[in-house]
Design an enzyme around this catalytic site. Sequence first.
Site, mmCIF file in Angstrom:
data_model
loop_
_atom_site.group_PDB
_atom_site.id
_atom_site.type_symbol
_atom_site.label_atom_id
_atom_site.label_comp_id
_atom_site.label_asym_id
_atom_site.label_seq_id
_atom_site.Cartn_x
_atom_site.Cartn_y
_atom_site.Cartn_z
ATOM 1 N N SER A 1 15.461 10.860 38.782
ATOM 2 C CA SER A 1 15.744 9.891 36.846
ATOM 3 C C SER A 1 16.262 10.180 36.164
ATOM 4 C CB SER A 1 14.267 10.090 37.098
ATOM 5 O OG SER A 1 14.556 11.374 36.871
ATOM 6 N N LEU A 2 16.780 9.557 35.010
ATOM 7 C CA LEU A 2 17.549 9.437 34.253
ATOM 8 C C LEU A 2 17.073 10.865 33.390
ATOM 9 C CD1 LEU A 2 19.247 5.874 34.157
ATOM 10 C CD2 LEU A 2 20.201 8.387 35.510
ATOM 11 N N GLU B 1 22.858 -1.872 30.953
ATOM 12 C CA GLU B 1 21.799 -2.721 31.175
ATOM 13 C C GLU B 1 21.099 -2.393 30.629
ATOM 14 O OE1 GLU B 1 21.082 -0.686 35.108
ATOM 15 O OE2 GLU B 1 23.284 -1.505 35.157
ATOM 16 N N LYS C 1 17.168 -1.761 30.655
ATOM 17 C CA LYS C 1 15.924 -0.354 31.996
ATOM 18 C C LYS C 1 14.841 -1.032 32.147
ATOM 19 C CE LYS C 1 14.623 4.692 32.513
ATOM 20 N NZ LYS C 1 13.361 3.737 32.003
ATOM 21 N N CYS D 1 -25.821 -17.994 26.564
ATOM 22 C CA CYS D 1 -25.043 -17.611 25.271
ATOM 23 C C CYS D 1 -23.356 -18.784 25.672
ATOM 24 C CB CYS D 1 -24.070 -16.400 25.386
ATOM 25 S SG CYS D 1 -23.057 -16.465 23.951
#
Length: 661
Positions: A83-84, A112, A114, A425
């Site tokens: 992960s970043l 770009e 995410k 109903c």
Amino acid sequence: MEKIEAKQKIEELRTVLEELNYQYYVLDSPTVEDFEYDRMLHELMDLEEQFPEFKSDDSPTVRVGGMALNTFESVPHTVPMGSLRDVFDTAELYAFDEKVRETIVNPVYVVEPKIDGLSVSLEYADSKFVRGSTRGDGMVGEDVTQNLKTVPSIPMRLRRSLPFLEVRGEVYMPRHNFEKLVALQELNEEQPFKNPRNAAAGSLRQKDPKITAKRRLDIFVFNVQQIEGIEITNHYDSLVLLSELGFKVIPSFQKFDNIEDAVKEVEHIGSMRGKYPFDIDGAVIKINDFAQREQLGSTAKYPRWAVAFKYPPEEKETVLKEIQVKVGRTGVLTPTAVFDPIQLAGTTVSRAVLHNQDFIDEKAIGIGDTIVVRKAGDIIPEVVTVARHCEYSQVYQIPRICPSCGSRVVREEDEAALRCINPECPAQLLRMIIHFASRDAMDIEGLGPALIQSLIDQKLIQSASDLYFLQKEDVKNLERMGEKSAQNLMDAIEKSKQAGLARLLFGFGIRNIGQKAADLVAQRFHTLDAVISATAEEVASIDGFGMIMAESLVDFFSMEGTREMVERLKSAGVFMENTKIISDTRLEGSTFVLTGTLSQMTRNEAKAAIEKLGGKVSSSVSKKTTYVVAGEEAGSKLTKAQQLGTTILSEQEFLEMLGSF
């Protein structure tokens, strides 16, 4: 058709359909009408069924889903799916650039969007898709190959020859598909997904790929993990290559030789996030050159060559003008805030759901108050808090009368929502009739949601009982109907009259009364008249019932609308007695759990056989379980039965126990 001719036709159809898939799902440029595509796909399915020796696991027909999965096998990632590091303001982006320049000279960045979805790995051997897996913990994921094959934008074969390729992408659910799914879940009284990301994750991990196929997932590919047969030196060129290979690549990727322009692009993506047809939760800045990435290296948790910028939720103040209450298809009264229009995430917003009375009370919301609104996940407007109360403000109270039919509404124990339980109903009509006609209820074949909606729109039905008074002449003039279709529907409706008491009770859609409970009521009282006359105490005495279930049943039959519907059903000749008479009670007192796949009968057939002999079927193994019937590929239920020492029956032993039933 001869085998040689069939093989040629199958190969021809596969080639054409794969190209049409690429044009439609990757290039977003369809070249044929949906009808023509469906015709070719069904022709291919028929040929593969007729000539199974020519079936292929990369055929376009796999898009509709294959056999159900029993479990998801573990997949170790050769290249970790890390992960970043997240950053939350532009100052941190400039700090990232300064840190990069301490090690390398003249960095080039790729920026770009995410995508907010579920990260997966796709592996190709000799250009053929061979395995797909989830990210998991980054080191080990789960094999979801069969489910990923149903994602139409994933190529089954690459458009160029490569010995091996592994790519990383983000599976997501487009917003319009998410909205359709939530509407369907609400229609079926299911808990709807909260956002597209949860919907994508839940859909990809379905054990039945056919369900995944119906969810219409999509993917953007954004990284090459491993590649053989060609050398690439930078990220930008790798994305261009992936596009040439047939992948749907992350959109709007741009290359910049300075951090100032990169930051401007991050801000531009942020301004566009409300206009994308999919969710994003940020933008990513990556070093373009792979050699420079090696120089920068990684910390114990994150790479030093990239960061993810997370956009803060946009919040604005506005004045609450009114609260409108609508009745959903499940009878739930839902209050909606109507306020002065504001701009949020690129769109104009003037309404937000307030959920229920507890939500309103918690935030002390009153008409005229100044409220703070944001978009949850950049999609669904929500009221965050009250910024200021107006001088005459009072906490709003949802009316205790249904705004659609005028019936009293109820709030059941452990439930936050107020609900109208009137079976006639108007607001609930579509959902009620869909359920009434479903396979486990009255089983009216051919009466699907679209046809029911047409019948309602043409005012041909206003309750479930009206189905039995339809005329063929009325039905055949509806859209997509005709003489034969109308007659088939009339025959199916006539056949449903013999469904019996248990199916009829279940078909009424009584709150808290499911299929099993309806069956128990039918076994106890035998006729609908006896059910209607029963007291709550008598119903509660049924084994497995409680007072809440009993009161739901009694309340339902106490309403005038219910009694009118029952009388019309009687006059139409609907059978209202129990059809499941248990004469052989050899399995009475025994509780069965079914696990795995049975080769000689379906689960429902096995369940029916057990119940016909007086036994019960449970969905989970416990100390009260008498027998576990283990078919092929039995899973965790078999393991638990072994741990508890429960008697385990093979399919053959189970059939011998049933004997002639």
